[in-house]
Design an enzyme around this catalytic site. Structure first.
Site, short mmCIF file in Angstrom:
data_model
loop_
_atom_site.label_atom_id
_atom_site.label_comp_id
_atom_site.label_asym_id
_atom_site.label_seq_id
_atom_site.Cartn_x
_atom_site.Cartn_y
_atom_site.Cartn_z
N HIS A 141 9.94 -16.22 21.37
CA HIS A 141 9.52 -15.23 20.38
C HIS A 141 9.29 -13.89 21.04
O HIS A 141 8.55 -13.79 22.02
CB HIS A 141 8.23 -15.68 19.68
CG HIS A 141 7.79 -14.73 18.61
ND1 HIS A 141 6.55 -14.13 18.59
CD2 HIS A 141 8.43 -14.27 17.50
CE1 HIS A 141 6.45 -13.35 17.53
NE2 HIS A 141 7.58 -13.42 16.86
N HIS A 142 9.95 -12.86 20.51
CA HIS A 142 9.78 -11.48 20.98
C HIS A 142 9.37 -10.62 19.80
O HIS A 142 10.21 -10.17 19.02
CB HIS A 142 11.09 -10.93 21.57
CG HIS A 142 11.47 -11.52 22.89
ND1 HIS A 142 12.73 -11.39 23.42
CD2 HIS A 142 10.75 -12.22 23.80
CE1 HIS A 142 12.77 -12.01 24.59
NE2 HIS A 142 11.58 -12.52 24.84
N GLU A 143 8.08 -10.37 19.65
CA GLU A 143 7.61 -9.39 18.68
C GLU A 143 7.63 -8.03 19.36
O GLU A 143 6.96 -7.82 20.37
CB GLU A 143 6.20 -9.73 18.20
CG GLU A 143 5.60 -8.67 17.29
CD GLU A 143 6.48 -8.30 16.11
OE1 GLU A 143 6.90 -7.12 16.03
OE2 GLU A 143 6.78 -9.19 15.28
N ASN A 174 0.83 -1.19 0.00
CA ASN A 174 0.00 0.00 0.00
C ASN A 174 0.87 1.25 0.00
O ASN A 174 2.09 1.19 -0.13
CB ASN A 174 -0.94 0.00 1.21
CG ASN A 174 -0.19 -0.14 2.52
OD1 ASN A 174 0.90 0.41 2.67
ND2 ASN A 174 -0.75 -0.88 3.46
N GLU A 183 6.09 -17.25 4.48
CA GLU A 183 4.80 -16.75 4.94
C GLU A 183 3.98 -16.17 3.80
O GLU A 183 2.74 -16.20 3.85
CB GLU A 183 5.00 -15.70 6.04
CG GLU A 183 5.72 -14.44 5.58
CD GLU A 183 5.96 -13.46 6.71
OE1 GLU A 183 5.48 -13.73 7.84
OE2 GLU A 183 6.61 -12.43 6.49
#
Length: 659
Positions: free
Chosen positions: A371-373, A151, A466
């Site tokens: 996991h560390h977002e 976008n 993904e």
């Protein structure tokens, strides 16, 4: 480069020149080969910029004018290798050059023709794009089409701007690659093309103020690199980027290890499950919530039962670790809101018993991969990082997958700016103090820092698996990335999708453009010491005979030989597993298919090998018959020849186990 009123662009003369040769061999902690030779001839030119200033002086009975000499020095250092060059600008500490601001860096790369190029549109925040293939003169015309995948938030800086690593090919068959090495305390470089002169000029990622960098001497830029060969295989086997980085700075590396893993991830990417525990409050502050009183949505994937299922699968199949995303509170309101405080990285959801699950995993000989977002809030992550890593140490986690989805905070900054590159390095260094390996996603593209900090075992920084759930990747995608993104370091591509039609098990209508045999090939052609079996356990169980290759294949190597290569068409590589006599071969092709003739002359003479070939069936095709494969077993020796046909979008994988 500019500083105050006097710039660093002109007015220099050569003050000194030095030439020396260097030849050494070093051993990476992990890698494609056991030994790496670093052999170059170095030329360093010291440049001097001199001027005078005057000042009116007052004496007892007269007035005079004193003149004060000034000098600034810059060293331009070149290293010339058999397969390319690296050069950088160095700024020694000196009286007349202490602090300076970078407005622009104007390094130029003049092309001798209108080469074919494999490129991504210049962007300050993402490489998760489809690679374009055009002539240099056609970049402007293709540019708008190339950015339509995203976008308007894409921060494109120029209609002829491209990202590195940039791969090109001349009409007379010369392969050319432009990139950078050792990007430390500096902004990531892009290239802006003058399509009339076919000249690229460096273009640095700005920070929130618009500046390209703030420097203090002594300092230097990253190395600007150019690789050249008439053989595409040399592009893939080159160690130029690694050699231009500093040696390992971690004294004890015994805790760093290549890793195969599975994880609670793919079903959320596809949309069948969720990262968030509840749907009750999507847009409020999540502090001080009593999570035991919250109604779960029933789709939260990081729950005790499911995680134990993955742990059992990993233990049964010899996988080292299990990634679990969505384990910690905050996923109800996290992305694209420029929200500073989202995750604390220590508080689990009610259905994720962190103590029990880690004890269960360790009892099975498996570890959980943290996991560390960060949701791109660097301030929040740095504020919590010590406590987060201490929690990992407490429960025996030794690896973390970091994420940087969304717009950067501090607001207005970019993923590839100097300040963000410093943040990524800070995370790697802090992780090393806690003996934690790092797998970074949505971070800047790598420039070989894994030599200096080998706990950086993987990264994303490109369009990975993904996207097979977001509309799909072209079949040639994985035949391009080794020439571009992987030049600077390994990619956590997350391969291994067997159930390519996602609607067979979810409401997602996307489909993966690859065959099962092609998926197996990626474990060789997309090099990484960190390899994921990305599909669901139940899908692997349906094709257990093909999954055997994922069980067997190594992810650390004593030797690698690229047997065939052509950008965007095909790649074939043979690798010798670390500390063994076993070899594995992988071949991946584009949508046109490919026929490979593999001479096994790299095998040990006088030794026999049990050979298992995982190949596309005769009627295999990534569109119509992606699951059709054959498995052939035979005994081979040095000098034998394998003839293998790759289907469109397919490939093959071979294991050669020494008798």
């Amino acid at each position: 480069m500019g500083m105050d009123e006097r710039n660093l662009m002109d007015g220099f003369t050569i003050k000194n020149e030095q030439i020396k040769e260097f030849d050494d061999t070093w051993q990476p902690v992990w890698g494609e080969t056991k030994d790496i030779r670093n052999h170059y001839v170095e030329y360093a030119a010291t440049l001097s910029q001199q001027w005078e200033t005057s000042k009116v002086t007052a004496k007892k009975n007269e007035r005079g004018r004193a003149f004060y000499p000034h000098e600034r020095q810059i060293i331009i250092r070149f290293r010339v290798y058999d397969d390319g060059i690296g050069f950088r600008y160095e700024f020694p500490q000196q009286r007349d050059l202490n602090y300076f601001l970078i407005k622009e860096e104007r390094t130029e790369f003049a092309m001798a023709g209108d080469h074919i190029a494999w490129w991504l549109p210049g962007d300050y925040d993402t490489q998760e794009q489809e690679t374009q293939q055009t002539r240099l003169s056609e970049i402007r015309g293709r540019f708008k089409e190339a950015v339509n995948w995203n976008n308007s938030s894409v921060s494109v800086f120029s209609e002829t701007g491209v990202q590195t690593s940039l791969q090109m090919k001349s009409d007379d068959g010369l392969y050319i690659n432009i990139h950078e090495a050792a990007c430390l305390d500096y902004a990531t470089m892009h290239l802006n093309l003058d399509d009339k002169t076919m000249t690229f000029t460096s273009w640095l990622t700005p920070d929130a103020t618009g500046l390209k960098g703030c420097m203090q001497t002594p300092c230097e830029t990253p190395w600007r690199t150019v690789m050249v060969s008439d053989d595409a295989r040399d592009m893939l086997s080159s160690n130029l980027i690694l050699n231009l980085n500093e040696p390992c700075k971690i004294e004890d590396t015994s805790w760093i290890h290549p890793t195969k893993y599975c994880g609670v991830w793919w079903e959320m990417i596809v949309g069948k499950s969720s990262w968030n525990y509840t749907d009750e409050f999507p847009s409020i502050k999540l502090d001080n919530i009593d999570w035991t009183k919250v109604k779960p949505n029933g789709r939260h994937a990081a729950n005790n039962e499911k995680v134990k299922r993955y742990i059992d699968f990993a233990a049964k199949n010899g996988l080292d670790e299990v990634l679990v995303e969505g384990w910690n509170v905050g996923w109800e309101d996290w992305a694209n809101m420029w929200k500073r405080d989202v995750f604390d990285f220590v508080t689990p959801y009610p259905d994720f018993d962190i103590k029990m699950l880690n004890e269960y995993a360790h009892s099975k000989g498996v570890k959980i991969l943290m996991h560390h977002e960060t949701s791109s809030s660097t301030q929040n992550y740095e504020r919590h990082i010590k406590e987060a890593y201490e929690l990992m140490n407490k429960y025996g986690y030794d690896a973390v997958k970091t994420g940087y989805v969304g717009d950067i905070i501090p607001r207005g900054d970019h993923h590839y700016s100097q300040s963000m590159n410093n943040h990524y390095l800070y995370v790697i260094q802090e992780a090393a103090k806690h003996h934690i390996m790092v797998n970074s996603h949505e971070a800047t593209r790598p420039t070989g820092l894994c030599r200096t900090y080998p706990n950086l075992v993987g990264g994303e920084s490109a369009r990975g698996t993904e996207y097979e759930a977001f509309g799909g990747n072209r079949p040639d995608h994985t035949c391009i990335l080794p020439f571009t993104r992987l030049q600077g370091g390994p990619m956590d591509y997350t391969p291994g999708i067997f159930e390519t039609k996602l609607s067979n098990w979810s409401n997602n209508t996307s489909w993966a453009r690859i065959t099962i045999a092609g998926s197996l090939a990626l474990y060789l052609t997309m090099y990484s010491p960190l390899q994921m079996a990305a599909d669901l356990p139940e899908h692997y169980e349906q094709y257990d005979d093909a999954f055997q290759f994922i069980r067997d294949v190594a992810c650390d190597w004593d030797d690698s030989k690229y047997l065939e290569a052509e950008p965007a068409d095909y790649i074939t590589v043979a690798r010798k597993a670390k500390g063994t006599n076993n070899w594995f071969i992988g071949g991946k092709c584009d949508e046109n298919g490919h026929e490979s003739i593999i001479k096994l002359d790299f095998l040990d003479k006088g030794r026999k090998y049990d050979c298992t070939i995982y190949a596309d069936a005769k009627d295999a095709h990534y569109k119509t018959n992606p699951k059709a494969y054959t498995i052939t077993k035979k005994v081979v020796k040095a000098g034998d020849v394998l003839k293998l046909k790759e289907a469109p979008g397919g490939g093959f994988a071979v294991s050669l186990i020494a008798q």
